[in-house]
Design an enzyme around this catalytic site. Structure first.
Site, PDB file in Angstrom:
ATOM      1  N   SER A 133       0.848  -1.183   0.000  1.00 19.72           N
ATOM      2  CA  SER A 133       0.000   0.000   0.000  1.00 19.72           C
ATOM      3  C   SER A 133       0.883   1.232   0.000  1.00 19.72           C
ATOM      4  CB  SER A 133      -0.888   0.000   1.256  1.00 19.72           C
ATOM      5  OG  SER A 133      -1.505   1.250   1.454  1.00 19.72           O
ATOM      6  N   TYR A 146      -2.561   0.234  10.672  1.00 23.94           N
ATOM      7  CA  TYR A 146      -2.532  -0.271   9.293  1.00 23.94           C
ATOM      8  C   TYR A 146      -1.183   0.006   8.643  1.00 23.94           C
ATOM      9  CZ  TYR A 146      -3.716  -0.784   4.342  1.00 23.94           C
ATOM     10  OH  TYR A 146      -3.733  -1.154   3.021  1.00 23.94           O
TER      11      TYR A 146
END
Length: 232
Positions: A133, A146
């Site tokens: 990501s 995250y």
């Protein structure tokens, strides 16, 4: 009589929807694909769409089930880690259970499945692609747990690449920006924003980057690929 040559075998986790399903579709023309995920109905529906593919339903956090499912794979040309979870919250708001769940799925399950399949990957001189990501490159407020899991995933990829270079296993981290998926809808809902699909990458665009990593010639090691939405 010589039988037909076996096609390369790929395993894609998180294949029941979103980026994982798009990756499976991108790989299917040149690979037999194991469709990893927990939604058996969705996996079977995708398998009907993609000749040469078959469902590989397993809970990646169940160590015993994972070892049993991986045990029958003797040679693996491609392993794509697409399964993941994105749970947001500030440090002040995020309990330990959220940190543990995020790391269990985004890092520990990835590491364990890779470990179990390393003999099969080495036998094929295989490619490992990790869907990371933009949060694995920089963190921002509200994304602590995250982003930390994605930073850890990047470190795992770097270590695996260094360790397996002599065994012919190539490792690529793919860092997409925001992608138009159900997970993204859930993230935007958590943020309280308006969802505009045209502002995000298409899953097929990310799958194209994965295909590039998988099909790169042997003299080209694609270590990291970063994608961002081209729109305003």
């Amino acid at each position: 009589m010589i039988g037909p040559e076996l096609r390369p075998l790929a395993l894609v986790t998180g294949a029941s929807r979103g980026i994982g399903a798009a990756v499976a579709r991108a790989l299917a023309p040149g690979h037999d694909v194991l469709l990893g995920g927990r939604d058996s109905a969705a996996l079977h529906a995708l398998a009907v769409e993609l000749p040469g593919s078959r469902p590989w339903p397993v809970d990646l956090t169940d160590g015993r089930a994972l070892a049993e499912a991986a045990g029958g794979i003797e040679r693996l040309d491609v392993l794509v880690h697409s399964a993941g979870v994105g749970l947001l919250g500030t440090v002040a708001e995020t309990p330990a259970s959220t940190w543990r769940r995020q790391f269990e799925i985004n890092v520990v399950a990835v590491a364990e499945l890779t470990r179990l399949l390393l003999p099969a990957l080495r036998a094929a001189g295989g490619r490992v692609v990790l869907l990371n990501s933009g949060a694995g490159l920089s963190a921002r407020a509200g994304w602590a747990s995250y982003a930390a899991s994605k930073f850890a995933l990047r470190a795992f990829a770097d270590a695996l690449r260094a360790e397996e270079a002599g065994n012919g296993v190539r490792v690529t981290s793919v860092h997409p920006g925001r992608v138009d998926t159900q997970m993204q809808r859930e993230v935007v809902a958590q943020e309280g924003g308006d969802y505009r699909p045209e502002s995000y990458l298409r899953p097929e665009s990310v799958a194209g980057a994965v295909l590039l990593a998988v099909t790169a010639p042997d003299d080209a090691a694609l270590t990291e690929l970063v994608l961002r939405p081209a729109g305003p």
